[in-house]
Design an enzyme around this catalytic site. Structure first.
Site, PDB file in Angstrom:
ATOM      1  N   LYS A  11      33.810   8.546 -18.175  1.00 36.80           N
ATOM      2  CA  LYS A  11      32.692   7.700 -18.593  1.00 36.80           C
ATOM      3  C   LYS A  11      31.388   8.495 -18.749  1.00 36.80           C
ATOM      4  O   LYS A  11      31.310   9.651 -18.328  1.00 36.80           O
ATOM      5  CB  LYS A  11      32.513   6.571 -17.569  1.00 36.80           C
ATOM      6  CG  LYS A  11      33.715   5.624 -17.522  1.00 36.80           C
ATOM      7  CD  LYS A  11      33.494   4.524 -16.505  1.00 36.80           C
ATOM      8  CE  LYS A  11      34.660   3.556 -16.469  1.00 36.80           C
ATOM      9  NZ  LYS A  11      34.417   2.480 -15.494  1.00 36.80           N
ATOM     10  N   TYR A  51      36.737  -3.573 -24.121  1.00 35.47           N
ATOM     11  CA  TYR A  51      36.489  -4.384 -22.918  1.00 35.47           C
ATOM     12  C   TYR A  51      36.498  -5.883 -23.202  1.00 35.47           C
ATOM     13  O   TYR A  51      35.983  -6.671 -22.414  1.00 35.47           O
ATOM     14  CB  TYR A  51      35.170  -3.966 -22.260  1.00 35.47           C
ATOM     15  CG  TYR A  51      35.272  -2.613 -21.598  1.00 35.47           C
ATOM     16  CD1 TYR A  51      36.000  -2.444 -20.425  1.00 35.47           C
ATOM     17  CD2 TYR A  51      34.671  -1.493 -22.157  1.00 35.47           C
ATOM     18  CE1 TYR A  51      36.108  -1.201 -19.821  1.00 35.47           C
ATOM     19  CE2 TYR A  51      34.772  -0.247 -21.557  1.00 35.47           C
ATOM     20  CZ  TYR A  51      35.491  -0.114 -20.395  1.00 35.47           C
ATOM     21  OH  TYR A  51      35.602   1.114 -19.788  1.00 35.47           O
ATOM     22  N   ASN A 114      31.380   4.669 -12.094  1.00 41.46           N
ATOM     23  CA  ASN A 114      32.504   5.102 -11.265  1.00 41.46           C
ATOM     24  C   ASN A 114      33.375   6.173 -11.926  1.00 41.46           C
ATOM     25  O   ASN A 114      34.543   6.323 -11.604  1.00 41.46           O
ATOM     26  CB  ASN A 114      33.325   3.902 -10.788  1.00 41.46           C
ATOM     27  CG  ASN A 114      33.976   3.147 -11.927  1.00 41.46           C
ATOM     28  OD1 ASN A 114      33.988   3.580 -13.073  1.00 41.46           O
ATOM     29  ND2 ASN A 114      34.545   2.003 -11.602  1.00 41.46           N
ATOM     30  N   HIS A 117      37.959   5.532 -16.222  1.00 40.70           N
ATOM     31  CA  HIS A 117      38.765   4.338 -16.481  1.00 40.70           C
ATOM     32  C   HIS A 117      40.199   4.802 -16.595  1.00 40.70           C
ATOM     33  O   HIS A 117      40.472   5.870 -17.135  1.00 40.70           O
ATOM     34  CB  HIS A 117      38.352   3.671 -17.798  1.00 40.70           C
ATOM     35  CG  HIS A 117      39.411   2.744 -18.344  1.00 40.70           C
ATOM     36  ND1 HIS A 117      39.498   1.428 -17.964  1.00 40.70           N
ATOM     37  CD2 HIS A 117      40.456   2.970 -19.178  1.00 40.70           C
ATOM     38  CE1 HIS A 117      40.540   0.879 -18.577  1.00 40.70           C
ATOM     39  NE2 HIS A 117      41.141   1.791 -19.320  1.00 40.70           N
ATOM     40  N   GLU A 128      45.638   0.874 -25.459  1.00 40.94           N
ATOM     41  CA  GLU A 128      44.406   1.654 -25.333  1.00 40.94           C
ATOM     42  C   GLU A 128      44.528   3.006 -26.033  1.00 40.94           C
ATOM     43  O   GLU A 128      43.590   3.430 -26.719  1.00 40.94           O
ATOM     44  CB  GLU A 128      44.054   1.822 -23.846  1.00 40.94           C
ATOM     45  CG  GLU A 128      43.651   0.501 -23.215  1.00 40.94           C
ATOM     46  CD  GLU A 128      43.467   0.536 -21.709  1.00 40.94           C
ATOM     47  OE1 GLU A 128      43.019  -0.480 -21.164  1.00 40.94           O
ATOM     48  OE2 GLU A 128      43.776   1.576 -21.062  1.00 40.94           O
TER      49      GLU A 128
END
Length: 140
Positions: A11, A51, A114, A117, A128
């Site tokens: 990310k 998302y 975080n 993913h 994905e």
């Protein structure tokens, strides 16, 4: 045990802090091979599509804004039970609850930032991966 593929995103918080190599080292030490990898700037449309499952959640707009705030590294990982293995290596979403040695324990700054993913199922991994990679982009 079956060899399978899973999808990973490093990310914007990870790329901003130049952690791609460090995160990749953890992935590879866990026995997963990186068979596809690209650094991209995710568009708003890509983030909203990716998302979409969270569209009705209150954090959706913030999540889309975050994922488009800087470059990300999209990856295809391969290995024995890759989906479950990578989820184990990532650690809990909340880095305070993540096990020692996991990516999120080592690198995440918060629940929102975080670091990574990972797909939650083999089926979602296929979906994905197809959003960001063509078959020719992935090493055999």
């Amino acid at each position: 045990m079956a060899t399978e593929r899973t999808f990973s995103i490093l990310k914007p918080d990870a790329t901003k802090r130049n952690l791609t190599g460090a995160v990749n080292a953890v992935i590879e030490e866990a026995g997963l091979r990186i068979v596809g990898q690209r650094r991209i700037q995710m568009s708003r449309a890509q983030a909203e599509t990716f998302y979409e499952v969270h569209k009705e959640r209150p954090f959706f707009g913030e999540l889309v804004a975050f994922m488009t705030s800087g470059p990300v590294v999209v990856q295809v990982l391969e290995g024995e039970n890759a989906v479950a293995r990578y989820r184990e290596v990532m650690g809990a979403t909340n880095p305070a609850q993540a096990a020692e040695g996991t990516i999120r324990k080592k690198f995440a700054q918060s629940v929102g930032e975080n670091t990574v993913h990972g797909s939650d199922s083999a089926e979602n991994a296929r979906i994905e991966i197809a959003q960001f990679f063509q078959d020719g982009d992935i090493a055999g």
